[in-house]
Write a protein that holds these residues in place. Sequence first.
Motif, PDB file in Angstrom:
ATOM      1  N   ALA A   1       0.723  31.282  64.080  1.00  0.00           N
ATOM      2  CA  ALA A   1       1.209  31.192  65.462  1.00  0.00           C
ATOM      3  C   ALA A   1       0.697  32.429  66.195  1.00  0.00           C
ATOM      4  N   SER A   2       0.314  32.246  67.452  1.00  0.00           N
ATOM      5  CA  SER A   2      -0.193  33.393  68.219  1.00  0.00           C
ATOM      6  C   SER A   2       0.078  33.204  69.701  1.00  0.00           C
ATOM      7  N   GLY A   3       0.442  34.273  70.361  1.00  0.00           N
ATOM      8  CA  GLY A   3       0.568  34.250  71.818  1.00  0.00           C
ATOM      9  C   GLY A   3       1.690  33.383  72.349  1.00  0.00           C
ATOM     10  N   THR A   4       1.356  32.562  73.325  1.00  0.00           N
ATOM     11  CA  THR A   4       2.317  31.768  74.091  1.00  0.00           C
ATOM     12  C   THR A   4       3.104  30.795  73.224  1.00  0.00           C
ATOM     13  N   GLY A   5       4.398  30.711  73.450  1.00  0.00           N
ATOM     14  CA  GLY A   5       5.230  29.752  72.739  1.00  0.00           C
ATOM     15  C   GLY A   5       5.523  30.205  71.324  1.00  0.00           C
ATOM     16  N   SER A   6       6.210  29.387  70.601  1.00  0.00           N
ATOM     17  CA  SER A   6       6.581  29.745  69.236  1.00  0.00           C
ATOM     18  C   SER A   6       6.634  28.495  68.380  1.00  0.00           C
ATOM     19  N   LEU A   7       5.742  28.399  67.432  1.00  0.00           N
ATOM     20  CA  LEU A   7       5.775  27.288  66.488  1.00  0.00           C
ATOM     21  C   LEU A   7       6.857  27.575  65.457  1.00  0.00           C
ATOM     22  N   ASP A   8       7.659  26.569  65.140  1.00  0.00           N
ATOM     23  CA  ASP A   8       8.675  26.762  64.107  1.00  0.00           C
ATOM     24  C   ASP A   8       8.022  26.899  62.735  1.00  0.00           C
ATOM     25  N   THR A   9       7.184  25.945  62.381  1.00  0.00           N
ATOM     26  CA  THR A   9       6.534  25.955  61.074  1.00  0.00           C
ATOM     27  C   THR A   9       5.116  25.408  61.191  1.00  0.00           C
ATOM     28  N   ALA A  10       4.139  26.260  60.902  1.00  0.00           N
ATOM     29  CA  ALA A  10       2.732  25.854  60.898  1.00  0.00           C
ATOM     30  C   ALA A  10       2.481  24.940  59.700  1.00  0.00           C
ATOM     31  N   PHE A  11       1.655  23.899  59.888  1.00  0.00           N
ATOM     32  CA  PHE A  11       1.411  22.911  58.836  1.00  0.00           C
ATOM     33  C   PHE A  11      -0.058  22.506  58.857  1.00  0.00           C
ATOM     34  N   LEU A  12      -0.740  22.659  57.729  1.00  0.00           N
ATOM     35  CA  LEU A  12      -2.152  22.286  57.586  1.00  0.00           C
ATOM     36  C   LEU A  12      -2.301  21.240  56.498  1.00  0.00           C
ATOM     37  N   HIS A  13      -3.151  20.252  56.748  1.00  0.00           N
ATOM     38  CA  HIS A  13      -3.538  19.248  55.752  1.00  0.00           C
ATOM     39  C   HIS A  13      -5.056  19.206  55.701  1.00  0.00           C
ATOM     40  N   LEU A  14      -5.613  19.021  54.515  1.00  0.00           N
ATOM     41  CA  LEU A  14      -7.045  18.818  54.347  1.00  0.00           C
ATOM     42  C   LEU A  14      -7.257  17.396  53.833  1.00  0.00           C
ATOM     43  N   TYR A  15      -8.060  16.609  54.564  1.00  0.00           N
ATOM     44  CA  TYR A  15      -8.334  15.218  54.221  1.00  0.00           C
ATOM     45  C   TYR A  15      -9.809  15.035  53.876  1.00  0.00           C
ATOM     46  N   ASN A  16     -10.099  14.117  52.964  1.00  0.00           N
ATOM     47  CA  ASN A  16     -11.495  13.754  52.731  1.00  0.00           C
ATOM     48  C   ASN A  16     -11.906  12.704  53.762  1.00  0.00           C
ATOM     49  N   SER A  17     -13.154  12.267  53.700  1.00  0.00           N
ATOM     50  CA  SER A  17     -13.659  11.323  54.707  1.00  0.00           C
ATOM     51  C   SER A  17     -13.020   9.942  54.603  1.00  0.00           C
ATOM     52  N   SER A  18     -12.316   9.663  53.500  1.00  0.00           N
ATOM     53  CA  SER A  18     -11.602   8.390  53.344  1.00  0.00           C
ATOM     54  C   SER A  18     -10.163   8.474  53.839  1.00  0.00           C
ATOM     55  N   GLY A  19      -9.742   9.662  54.267  1.00  0.00           N
ATOM     56  CA  GLY A  19      -8.384   9.836  54.775  1.00  0.00           C
ATOM     57  C   GLY A  19      -7.359  10.228  53.731  1.00  0.00           C
ATOM     58  N   ASN A  20      -7.806  10.531  52.515  1.00  0.00           N
ATOM     59  CA  ASN A  20      -6.897  10.957  51.455  1.00  0.00           C
ATOM     60  C   ASN A  20      -6.630  12.454  51.558  1.00  0.00           C
ATOM     61  N   ILE A  21      -5.378  12.861  51.358  1.00  0.00           N
ATOM     62  CA  ILE A  21      -5.025  14.281  51.406  1.00  0.00           C
ATOM     63  C   ILE A  21      -5.553  14.981  50.157  1.00  0.00           C
ATOM     64  N   LEU A  22      -6.302  16.061  50.380  1.00  0.00           N
ATOM     65  CA  LEU A  22      -6.831  16.873  49.283  1.00  0.00           C
ATOM     66  C   LEU A  22      -5.915  18.049  48.969  1.00  0.00           C
ATOM     67  N   ASP A  23      -5.304  18.634  50.007  1.00  0.00           N
ATOM     68  CA  ASP A  23      -4.427  19.796  49.835  1.00  0.00           C
ATOM     69  C   ASP A  23      -3.689  20.040  51.145  1.00  0.00           C
ATOM     70  N   SER A  24      -2.668  20.895  51.090  1.00  0.00           N
ATOM     71  CA  SER A  24      -1.929  21.234  52.302  1.00  0.00           C
ATOM     72  C   SER A  24      -1.175  22.543  52.109  1.00  0.00           C
ATOM     73  N   GLY A  25      -0.710  23.092  53.217  1.00  0.00           N
ATOM     74  CA  GLY A  25       0.093  24.301  53.179  1.00  0.00           C
ATOM     75  C   GLY A  25       0.918  24.416  54.442  1.00  0.00           C
ATOM     76  N   TYR A  26       2.077  25.082  54.337  1.00  0.00           N
ATOM     77  CA  TYR A  26       2.917  25.289  55.511  1.00  0.00           C
ATOM     78  C   TYR A  26       3.726  26.563  55.339  1.00  0.00           C
ATOM     79  N   GLY A  27       4.219  27.082  56.449  1.00  0.00           N
ATOM     80  CA  GLY A  27       5.053  28.271  56.432  1.00  0.00           C
ATOM     81  C   GLY A  27       5.527  28.608  57.830  1.00  0.00           C
ATOM     82  N   SER A  28       6.574  29.425  57.924  1.00  0.00           N
ATOM     83  CA  SER A  28       7.157  29.734  59.228  1.00  0.00           C
ATOM     84  C   SER A  28       6.235  30.578  60.093  1.00  0.00           C
ATOM     85  N   ASP A  29       5.504  31.496  59.520  1.00  0.00           N
ATOM     86  CA  ASP A  29       4.576  32.310  60.301  1.00  0.00           C
ATOM     87  C   ASP A  29       3.120  32.052  59.942  1.00  0.00           C
ATOM     88  N   LEU A  30       2.899  31.532  58.754  1.00  0.00           N
ATOM     89  CA  LEU A  30       1.542  31.355  58.257  1.00  0.00           C
ATOM     90  C   LEU A  30       1.471  30.152  57.330  1.00  0.00           C
TER      91      LEU A  30
END
Length: 109
Positions: free
Chosen positions: A36-65
């Motif tokens: 999260a940076s600057g304007t506003g405040s995200l509660d929890t950042a969430f990332l997903h990595l997908y392959n070209s078929s749309g399958n989830i390869l990995d993910s991560g989340y956290g309140s600040d990172l």
Amino acid sequence: RSTLFPYRTLFRSVSDQDYFKLDLVAGQRYLFEMTASGTGSLDTAFLHLYNSSGNILDSGYGSDLATFSYLASNSGTVYLKASELGDDSTGSYTVKASVVATPDDYADD
């Protein structure tokens, strides 16, 4: 560590999400980060990595990172999805993708 991109953007509305297209190389380890940076405040950042078929390869989340590393088993195009867990807040954030050194398990060969 070699940075592929840092990208700063904004979730303008609740339930907003962004996708980033990347080409990975087999055998390379990648680090993905969202803060999260600057304007506003995200509660929890969430990332997903997908392959070209749309399958989830990995993910991560956290309140600040949200962060995770991924070792590419195949070369090809993947998609990194940035969102806010719960889809209930807005704000600006930075997402970064980097190539990280992979330790040599056979250094004495």
